[in-house]
Design an enzyme around this catalytic site. Structure first.
Site, PDB file in Angstrom:
ATOM      1  N   ALA A  63       0.858  -1.182   0.000  1.00  0.00           N
ATOM      2  CA  ALA A  63       0.000   0.000   0.000  1.00  0.00           C
ATOM      3  C   ALA A  63       0.893   1.230   0.000  1.00  0.00           C
ATOM      4  O   ALA A  63       2.076   1.154   0.356  1.00  0.00           O
ATOM      5  CB  ALA A  63      -0.863  -0.003   1.260  1.00  0.00           C
ATOM      6  N   GLY A 107       0.346  -5.124   0.636  1.00  0.00           N
ATOM      7  CA  GLY A 107      -0.740  -5.158  -0.351  1.00  0.00           C
ATOM      8  C   GLY A 107      -0.287  -5.775  -1.669  1.00  0.00           C
ATOM      9  O   GLY A 107      -1.131  -6.230  -2.452  1.00  0.00           O
ATOM     10  N   GLU A 110      -0.680  -9.366  -1.108  1.00  0.00           N
ATOM     11  CA  GLU A 110      -2.136  -9.602  -1.018  1.00  0.00           C
ATOM     12  C   GLU A 110      -2.766  -9.614  -2.401  1.00  0.00           C
ATOM     13  O   GLU A 110      -3.659 -10.414  -2.694  1.00  0.00           O
ATOM     14  CB  GLU A 110      -2.765  -8.539  -0.110  1.00  0.00           C
ATOM     15  CG  GLU A 110      -2.380  -8.768   1.363  1.00  0.00           C
ATOM     16  CD  GLU A 110      -2.757  -7.624   2.286  1.00  0.00           C
ATOM     17  OE1 GLU A 110      -2.441  -6.463   1.955  1.00  0.00           O
ATOM     18  OE2 GLU A 110      -3.365  -7.881   3.333  1.00  0.00           O
ATOM     19  N   GLU A 130       3.851  -5.505   7.343  1.00  0.00           N
ATOM     20  CA  GLU A 130       3.050  -4.438   7.959  1.00  0.00           C
ATOM     21  C   GLU A 130       3.377  -4.211   9.430  1.00  0.00           C
ATOM     22  O   GLU A 130       3.348  -3.084   9.920  1.00  0.00           O
ATOM     23  CB  GLU A 130       1.544  -4.753   7.808  1.00  0.00           C
ATOM     24  CG  GLU A 130       0.999  -4.583   6.392  1.00  0.00           C
ATOM     25  CD  GLU A 130       1.135  -5.831   5.536  1.00  0.00           C
ATOM     26  OE1 GLU A 130       1.919  -6.737   5.900  1.00  0.00           O
ATOM     27  OE2 GLU A 130       0.465  -5.900   4.486  1.00  0.00           O
TER      28      GLU A 130
HETATM   29  N1  3HC Z   1       4.552   3.522   0.121  1.00  0.00           N
HETATM   30  C1  3HC Z   1       5.020   4.757  -0.176  1.00  0.00           C
HETATM   31  N2  3HC Z   1       6.301   5.014  -0.486  1.00  0.00           N
HETATM   32  C2  3HC Z   1       7.136   3.972  -0.478  1.00  0.00           C
HETATM   33  C3  3HC Z   1       6.721   2.671  -0.168  1.00  0.00           C
HETATM   34  C4  3HC Z   1       5.359   2.465   0.121  1.00  0.00           C
HETATM   35  N3  3HC Z   1       4.879   1.244   0.380  1.00  0.00           N
HETATM   36  N4  3HC Z   1       7.790   1.848  -0.234  1.00  0.00           N
HETATM   37  C5  3HC Z   1       8.845   2.626  -0.561  1.00  0.00           C
HETATM   38  N5  3HC Z   1       8.438   3.905  -0.716  1.00  0.00           N
HETATM   39  C6  3HC Z   1       9.252   5.046  -1.132  1.00  0.00           C
HETATM   40  C7  3HC Z   1      10.345   5.371  -0.122  1.00  0.00           C
HETATM   41  O1  3HC Z   1       9.872   6.239   0.867  1.00  0.00           O
HETATM   42  C8  3HC Z   1      11.400   5.997  -1.022  1.00  0.00           C
HETATM   43  O2  3HC Z   1      10.989   7.323  -1.255  1.00  0.00           O
HETATM   44  P1  3HC Z   1      12.098   8.478  -1.393  1.00  0.00           P
HETATM   45  O3  3HC Z   1      12.970   8.067  -2.529  1.00  0.00           O
HETATM   46  O4  3HC Z   1      11.282   9.691  -1.619  1.00  0.00           O
HETATM   47  O5  3HC Z   1      12.836   8.487  -0.081  1.00  0.00           O
HETATM   48  C9  3HC Z   1      11.253   5.243  -2.330  1.00  0.00           C
HETATM   49  O6  3HC Z   1       9.949   4.666  -2.310  1.00  0.00           O
HETATM   50  C10 3HC Z   1      12.270   4.127  -2.520  1.00  0.00           C
HETATM   51  O7  3HC Z   1      12.239   3.308  -1.361  1.00  0.00           O
HETATM   52  P2  3HC Z   1      13.575   2.779  -0.691  1.00  0.00           P
HETATM   53  O8  3HC Z   1      14.564   3.889  -0.594  1.00  0.00           O
HETATM   54  O9  3HC Z   1      13.169   2.105   0.565  1.00  0.00           O
HETATM   55  O10 3HC Z   1      14.078   1.755  -1.782  1.00  0.00           O
HETATM   56  P3  3HC Z   1      14.778   0.352  -1.603  1.00  0.00           P
HETATM   57  O11 3HC Z   1      15.010  -0.153  -2.958  1.00  0.00           O
HETATM   58  O12 3HC Z   1      15.915   0.464  -0.646  1.00  0.00           O
HETATM   59  O13 3HC Z   1      13.676  -0.586  -0.888  1.00  0.00           O
HETATM   60  C11 3HC Z   1      11.537  -1.621  -0.570  1.00  0.00           C
HETATM   61  C12 3HC Z   1      12.505  -0.925  -1.567  1.00  0.00           C
HETATM   62  C13 3HC Z   1      12.149  -2.948  -0.109  1.00  0.00           C
HETATM   63  C14 3HC Z   1      10.252  -1.861  -1.282  1.00  0.00           C
HETATM   64  C15 3HC Z   1      11.340  -0.716   0.660  1.00  0.00           C
HETATM   65  O14 3HC Z   1      11.029   0.582   0.217  1.00  0.00           O
HETATM   66  C16 3HC Z   1      10.230  -1.152   1.565  1.00  0.00           C
HETATM   67  O15 3HC Z   1      10.409  -2.048   2.368  1.00  0.00           O
HETATM   68  N6  3HC Z   1       9.043  -0.499   1.457  1.00  0.00           N
HETATM   69  C17 3HC Z   1       7.961  -0.720   2.354  1.00  0.00           C
HETATM   70  C18 3HC Z   1       7.243  -2.000   2.045  1.00  0.00           C
HETATM   71  C19 3HC Z   1       6.070  -2.164   2.985  1.00  0.00           C
HETATM   72  O16 3HC Z   1       6.155  -1.934   4.173  1.00  0.00           O
HETATM   73  N7  3HC Z   1       4.944  -2.588   2.417  1.00  0.00           N
HETATM   74  C20 3HC Z   1       3.760  -2.747   3.174  1.00  0.00           C
HETATM   75  C21 3HC Z   1       2.996  -1.479   3.164  1.00  0.00           C
HETATM   76  S1  3HC Z   1       1.576  -1.546   4.210  1.00  0.00           S
HETATM   77  C22 3HC Z   1       0.458  -2.425   3.323  1.00  0.00           C
HETATM   78  O17 3HC Z   1       0.726  -2.858   2.235  1.00  0.00           O
HETATM   79  C23 3HC Z   1      -0.866  -2.581   3.969  1.00  0.00           C
HETATM   80  C24 3HC Z   1      -1.690  -3.552   3.235  1.00  0.00           C
HETATM   81  O18 3HC Z   1      -1.816  -4.718   3.999  1.00  0.00           O
HETATM   82  C25 3HC Z   1      -3.070  -3.013   2.959  1.00  0.00           C
END
Ligand code: 3HC
Ligand code: NAI
Length: 708
Positions: A63, A107, A110, A130
């Site tokens: 998400a 997501g 998912e 999450e």
């Molecule tokens: N939402 C919004 N922005 C995100 C994002 C997300 N899910 N994931 C990454 N970004 C953004 C970062 O903030 C960063 O922005 P910036 O360049 O402006 O600082 C950019 O994308 C690149 O991210 P990284 O610097 O972290 O890039 P990496 O290549 O090092 O890592 C990644 C990539 C492994 C995907 C890492 O970003 C990550 O772990 N992201 C979060 C993943 C996550 O937690 N997903 C679950 C979200 S909650 C969810 O899905 C709820 C659902 O159940 C409904």
């Protein structure tokens, strides 16, 4: 069709491509685009099967985390929600294949699980991370994952949040096929095979064989509950994630999804998730240095050198070797070198014995470390990190030598924890190439490095330092040059208050328990025993002449040191320790010493409440932090928060000291600081920045926004 999602065709297979760089998050427009593309493919009689794939470097990483803030503040129009869209995907009468590369997280996984089949490249990772944001999966993850992978795997993935490599996900039943060649080609071919075989869509929600053994389910859930109770102290989301997975084992699918939604919302609206989302963006924010562009030229670090192979030098050397960078490891004698190397070997061997490193990897890393007692090869080094004893005269001598034995464009970094970087730099004729790289102990484990900017450190040297920190798997935080830099300068105030509280009537174990229960990894006094009380004692002796007169100083710690009680290493400090044990035992001798010292100094002892302990110690951090911010020594409040979470065991679910102060309300914090000033004098003089923010109803987050 949404710009973020493209629908194309490869013969009878529709290809839905998500294009929302950089990580294909499910930002507004993406779920709608998926829905429209699936619906269009259902309508199109020529389409027999569908592939969903991510454009660019990844599948869907989850998400859009930025949207969560809008949801909790009521600013977001919820729209139709993601679950109904995934239902449309799952109910599609034509087989849908998710083609995974990069990461399918949250997501993203998912979405993939709502598809009928999943294929992945070997390097892909899947996960439900999450909980690391203080929430739980909110789009059916806790319901579909146990149906595919069983309760044990699903509960672990949802409650711990670690990524799972594709080959393991394949074994677990999450991924159906590993594609070795081109992913899109392989996924389209897979979809064609399904169509040719007349395979009907296979809905995850209908599968129950992996969740039907209730006795096994309960056993697996209990095991994961036990694990998170030990490892995720104080966190709300892991337990809720397990509750949601349990719902999958007891309720029909739709009811399970509804239960997951309730639990998801409880977590999303909690202070914990707001704090942990702050931490997620904080880790990325600190990498950005105002005034230095991301693409600012950097020095390429192909080879490093470390001078001084003691406690810190050994760990720093391992960091470079772990990142595949060859590193010279210099000591003053063969004996010292042998000692340093044997500790490095012992550390690696311990990781091998835990199964987290192979013997081959250990050998490769050891081969990158070149021990030496001379400067002969230092011309090859692009960076030198100095970690000799903490003495200014020695550091200056070493830096003067380093300038002679290295190339003019080599970065000279010092790991000093207290000394003035500018003075160290003055021993060279190239202060623009000198900078502080303050690692935390143990340097091979702790993830943070204070990058200490000298007056003349060049932008290129700063940019390279931030980049090399990332390369060696650390979070670099740029700070200014002052005594103690940011972390230790604040920590000094925190430990000072902990000790004043003892003199005023609190007990050692009471102070530590209050802060431990708050979520700190350890209480302040136990930390002193771990780090060694003699370190500060020596520094205080060296700087005694700089201390202003008439300012209250803790009275007991130096007496403890004079008794030879340096902490764990001598079996006694604030606590006593049994031989070979790190478990602190309250010591009546110390209690007696505290009471006698307080009586002699005329300090009135009283009952101290837990609340006062919390406020005195934490607000001491906050007040000093605000001063540091106003001085520009820390760039933003979030830099302080990240430093404390990564370097000082501050609980992530509190968001760091400055974020925590925002949640208490700066007006409340300021008022208490003013009361403490009345009671305890000028050490508590409120920081003008704290006063200003409190009086204007602002937060440290607002302050950061004004710096962006
Ligand atoms: N939402 C919004 N922005 C995100 C994002 C997300 N899910 N994931 C990454 N970004 C953004 C970062 O903030 C960063 O922005 P910036 O360049 O402006 O600082 C950019 O994308 C690149 O991210 P990284 O610097 O972290 O890039 P990496 O290549 O090092 O890592 C990644 C990539 C492994 C995907 C890492 O970003 C990550 O772990 N992201 C979060 C993943 C996550 O937690 N997903 C679950 C979200 S909650 C969810 O899905 C709820 C659902 O159940 C409904
Ligand atoms: P240490 O005493 O364990 O190691 C210092 C090593 O430097 C010794 O092995 C010594 O033989 C070697 N050395 C001295 N002069 C040398 C020279 N000219 N060439 C090569 N080697 C030389 O000290 P420690 O704890 O590793 O500290 C090193 C630096 O790291 C200090 O500046 C300290 O303030 C800083 N630091 C220490 C932390 C800690 O927790 N120990 C944390 C963060 C920083």
């Amino acid at each position: 069709m949404s710009d973020l999602v493209q629908l194309t065709k490869d013969g009878e297979i529709a290809v839905i491509t998500i294009n929302n760089p950089p990580v294909n998050a499910l930002s507004p427009g993406v779920p709608e685009g998926i829905k429209e593309s699936v619906e269009a493919s259902i309508q199109d009689d020529a389409v027999k099967g569908i592939v969903i794939i991510g454009g660019g470097r990844t599948f869907i990483a989850g998400a859009d985390i930025k949207e969560f803030g809008k949801m909790t503040s009521g600013k977001k129009d919820r729209g139709v929600g993601f679950n109904p869209i995934l239902k449309i995907v799952e109910n599609c009468p034509k087989p849908i294949v998710a083609a995974i590369h990069g990461t399918a997280f949250g997501g993203g996984l998912e979405t993939a699980m709502a598809c009928h089949y999943r294929v992945a490249v070997p390097s892909a990772l899947v996960g439900q991370p999450e909980v690391k944001l203080g929430i739980i999966p909110g789009a059916g993850g806790t319901q579909r994952l146990p149906r595919l992978a069983g309760v044990a795997v699903a509960a672990e993935m949802c409650a711990v949040g670690n990524p799972v490599p594709a080959p393991q996900a394949h074994e677990a039943g999450i991924v159906d096929k590993i594609i070795d060649g081109d992913l899109l080609e392989g996924a389209v071919a897979f979809a064609r095979e399904l169509v040719a075989a007349g395979k009907p869509p296979r809905k995850t929600c209908d599968q129950t064989d992996k969740i039907s053994d209730q006795a096994a389910n309960q056993k697996a859930l209990a095991a994961v509950r036990d694990k998170v109770a030990k490892r995720a102290r104080g966190l709300m989301a892991p337990g809720k994630a397990i509750d949601a997975v349990e719902a999958a084992t007891k309720l029909p699918f739709e009811e399970g999804v509804a239960r997951e939604q309730e639990l998801f919302k409880e977590c999303l609206h909690s202070d914990q998730s707001k704090a942990m989302i702050h931490v997620f963006f904080g880790e990325r924010a600190v990498a950005k240095v105002p005034g230095i562009a991301k693409d600012h030229p950097k020095i390429e670090i192909k080879r490093a050198a470390v001078v001084g192979g003691g406690t810190m030098g050994g760990g720093i050397t391992m960091n470079y070797a772990n990142a595949g960078i060859p590193v010279l490891f210099k000591e003053i004698s063969d004996e010292a070198l042998e000692k340093g190397l044997s500790i490095i070997k012992k550390n690696y061997a311990a990781t091998v014995s835990k199964g987290r490193l192979t013997q081959e990897q250990m050998d490769q890393r050891m081969a990158l470390i070149e021990p030496t007692t001379s400067y002969d090869k230092f011309k090859e080094a692009d960076i030198v990190v100095e970690a000799v004893f903490e003495e200014m005269a020695l550091k200056k001598k070493v830096f003067a030598e380093l300038e002679k034995v290295t190339r003019p464009d080599a970065i000279l970094a010092s790991n000093t924890s207290t000394l003035n970087i500018d003075e160290i730099a003055s021993a060279t004729s190239k202060p623009d190439y000198v900078i502080g790289h303050h690692f935390f102990s143990p340097a091979n484990v702790m993830r943070v490095v204070e990058i200490v900017r000298g007056k003349q450190s060049s932008d290129t040297v700063i940019a390279t330092s931030m980049a090399i920190a990332k390369k060696i798997n650390k979070v670099g935080i740029l700070v200014g040059n002052c005594r103690g830099f940011v972390g230790n300068r604040m920590f000094h105030c925190y430990q000072r208050e902990a000790q004043f509280l003892l003199e005023e009537g609190a007990r050692v174990e009471q102070v530590d328990k209050v802060l431990y229960d708050y979520g700190m990894a350890m209480g302040p006094l136990a930390v002193g025993d771990l780090a060694g009380l003699d370190v500060g004692w020596r520094i205080r002796k060296e700087y005694k002449h700089l201390e202003p007169e008439g300012i209250r100083q803790p009275l007991v710690v130096d007496q403890i040191c004079e008794m030879g009680r340096f902490g764990q290493k001598t079996g006694a400090g604030w606590y006593k320790y049994e031989a070979g044990s790190r478990a602190p035992i309250p010591d009546p001798e110390v209690q007696k010493l505290i009471e006698e010292t307080a009586a002699k100094a005329g300090i009135e002892r009283r009952e101290i409440s837990d609340q006062e302990i919390l406020e005195r110690t934490l607000y001491a951090l906050v007040n000093e932090g605000a001063t540091i911010l106003a001085e520009g020594i820390a760039l933003r409040a979030v830099d302080i928060d990240m430093l404390y979470i990564l370097g000082y065991g501050f609980p992530a679910q509190r968001g760091g000291p400055m974020w925590y102060a925002d949640t208490v309300g700066l007006k409340n914090v300021y008022e208490r600081v003013c009361e403490f000033e009345k009671q305890h004098g000028s050490l508590w003089a409120p920081s003008p920045l704290l006063k200003e923010l409190a009086e204007s109803g602002k937060t440290f987050a607002d302050y950061d926004a004004s710096k962006a």
